[in-house]
Scaffold this active site. Structure first.
Site, PDB file in Angstrom:
ATOM      1  N   ASP A 191       1.005  -1.146  -0.018  1.00 48.00           N
ATOM      2  CA  ASP A 191       0.002   0.007  -0.013  1.00 48.00           C
ATOM      3  C   ASP A 191       0.759   1.207  -0.180  1.00 48.00           C
ATOM      4  OD1 ASP A 191      -2.406   1.349   0.030  1.00 48.00           O
ATOM      5  OD2 ASP A 191      -2.740   1.341   2.185  1.00 48.00           O
ATOM      6  N   ASN A 243     -10.606  -2.959  -6.260  1.00 47.67           N
ATOM      7  CA  ASN A 243      -9.775  -2.004  -6.977  1.00 47.67           C
ATOM      8  C   ASN A 243     -10.314  -1.553  -8.492  1.00 47.67           C
ATOM      9  OD1 ASN A 243      -6.577  -3.031  -6.040  1.00 47.67           O
ATOM     10  ND2 ASN A 243      -7.729  -1.317  -5.204  1.00 47.67           N
TER      11      ASN A 243
HETATM   12  C1  FPP Z   1      -1.886   0.181  -3.393  1.00 47.95           C
HETATM   13  O1  FPP Z   1      -1.435   1.504  -3.229  1.00 47.95           O
HETATM   14  C2  FPP Z   1      -1.121  -0.537  -4.571  1.00 47.95           C
HETATM   15  C3  FPP Z   1      -1.921  -1.041  -5.534  1.00 47.95           C
HETATM   16  C4  FPP Z   1      -3.462  -0.986  -5.697  1.00 47.95           C
HETATM   17  C5  FPP Z   1      -1.320  -1.350  -6.597  1.00 47.95           C
HETATM   18  C6  FPP Z   1      -0.084  -2.413  -6.713  1.00 47.95           C
HETATM   19  C7  FPP Z   1       0.518  -2.721  -7.712  1.00 47.95           C
HETATM   20  C8  FPP Z   1       1.908  -2.768  -7.770  1.00 47.95           C
HETATM   21  C9  FPP Z   1       2.744  -2.490  -6.620  1.00 47.95           C
HETATM   22  C10 FPP Z   1       2.302  -3.100  -9.341  1.00 47.95           C
HETATM   23  C11 FPP Z   1       2.117  -4.566  -9.577  1.00 47.95           C
HETATM   24  C12 FPP Z   1       2.998  -5.331  -8.776  1.00 47.95           C
HETATM   25  C13 FPP Z   1       3.136  -6.674  -9.312  1.00 47.95           C
HETATM   26  C14 FPP Z   1       3.854  -7.441  -8.353  1.00 47.95           C
HETATM   27  C15 FPP Z   1       3.037  -7.147 -10.645  1.00 47.95           C
HETATM   28  P1  FPP Z   1      -2.573   2.763  -3.372  1.00 47.95           P
HETATM   29  O2  FPP Z   1      -2.821   3.084  -4.800  1.00 47.95           O
HETATM   30  O3  FPP Z   1      -3.762   2.091  -2.825  1.00 47.95           O
HETATM   31  O4  FPP Z   1      -1.734   3.737  -2.599  1.00 47.95           O
HETATM   32  P2  FPP Z   1      -2.621   4.845  -1.722  1.00 47.95           P
HETATM   33  O5  FPP Z   1      -3.418   4.213  -0.741  1.00 47.95           O
HETATM   34  O6  FPP Z   1      -1.388   5.630  -1.150  1.00 47.95           O
HETATM   35  O7  FPP Z   1      -3.433   5.603  -2.801  1.00 47.95           O
END
Ligand code: FPP
Length: 227
Positions: A8, A56
């Site tokens: 996250d 998501n």
């Molecule tokens: C959460 O941060 C992250 C995600 C919803 C996406 C995670 C994806 C990756 C790290 C890339 C793909 C990974 C692999 C291993 C293929 P957020 O966007 O919810 O952050 P925030 O809470 O600060 O808005």
């Protein structure tokens, strides 16, 4: 040992720098690569990465499309690394709800690495703990069995990766104290570790710190322990 990670804070990492959220995901992907290597070096046997939840999809199409593109890029770009390190790729989540090209890409990576006996990386993609349980119940239902006699083991056997042991440790970056629908059944007795650091800033040292903290925990699984 099985470690699950809720990656996250990509969005906040980007916002702090005045960048697009997508830039945060790009850096998040780099962090994921670092952590896969670090986990493999440290002898972690199973690593589940929560890359995209069933919830998501509520985000803008631009962002969800970007993350899907990253997954594709990740799977293609890391294939040599998996081969060299005998890393097996698996998927948790509803493949039927993924864009067909992404589902095909994952199926190919899973098939290509099936025989590898090193660390297993389980990509939780279009994954939700409740959705996984719902799909498990539906798998049970079509088995035409006496539902009144169903056991916990029967349900566990219908989960997405029934041979994978329950997570010992669930790590969450970016400071929030919640599971967000991650490994609800499997994580019943997982130790939780929350780090304030945003995911794109994670390095092998952060993983080492989490593993050290885990080693200091007293796991009792509902018993009273050894005193
Ligand atoms: C959460 O941060 C992250 C995600 C919803 C996406 C995670 C994806 C990756 C790290 C890339 C793909 C990974 C692999 C291993 C293929 P957020 O966007 O919810 O952050 P925030 O809470 O600060 O808005």
């Amino acid at each position: 040992m099985h470690v699950g990670i809720i990656m996250d804070g990509n969005g906040r990492w980007a916002q702090q720098r005045g960048l697009m959220r997508t830039q945060g995901h790009l850096e998040g992907l780099k962090a994921a690569k670092r952590i896969v290597k670090a986990a493999s070096d440290r002898g972690v046997q199973y690593l589940t990465l929560y890359a995209f939840s069933t919830e998501n999809w509520k985000r803008a199409a631009e962002e969800t499309g970007f993350i899907m593109g990253l997954v594709k890029q990740y799977l293609r770009g890391e294939m040599n690394f998996y081969r060299q390190n005998r890393i097996r790729i698996r998927h948790a989540g509803d493949a039927a709800g993924l864009p067909p090209d992404i589902a095909a890409e994952i199926a190919a990576a899973v098939a290509d690495t099936r025989e590898f006996t090193g660390m297993q990386v389980i990509l939780a993609l279009n994954y939700g703990g409740r959705d996984e349980l719902l799909r498990a119940v539906k798998r049970l239902a079509v088995q035409d069995r006496d539902m009144a006699a169903v056991t916990e083991d029967d349900i566990a056997a219908c989960l997405d990766n029934p041979d994978v042991p329950d997570p010992d440790l669930i790590i969450r970056s970016a400071g929030e104290y919640r599971l967000s629908n991650f490994l609800l059944w499997e994580g019943a007795y997982a130790e939780l570790y929350v780090s304030a650091k945003f995911w794109p800033d994670w390095t092998g040292d952060d993983l080492a710190e989490a593993l050290d903290a885990y080693r200091g925990r007293d796991r009792r699984f509902g018993g009273i322990g050894e005193g």
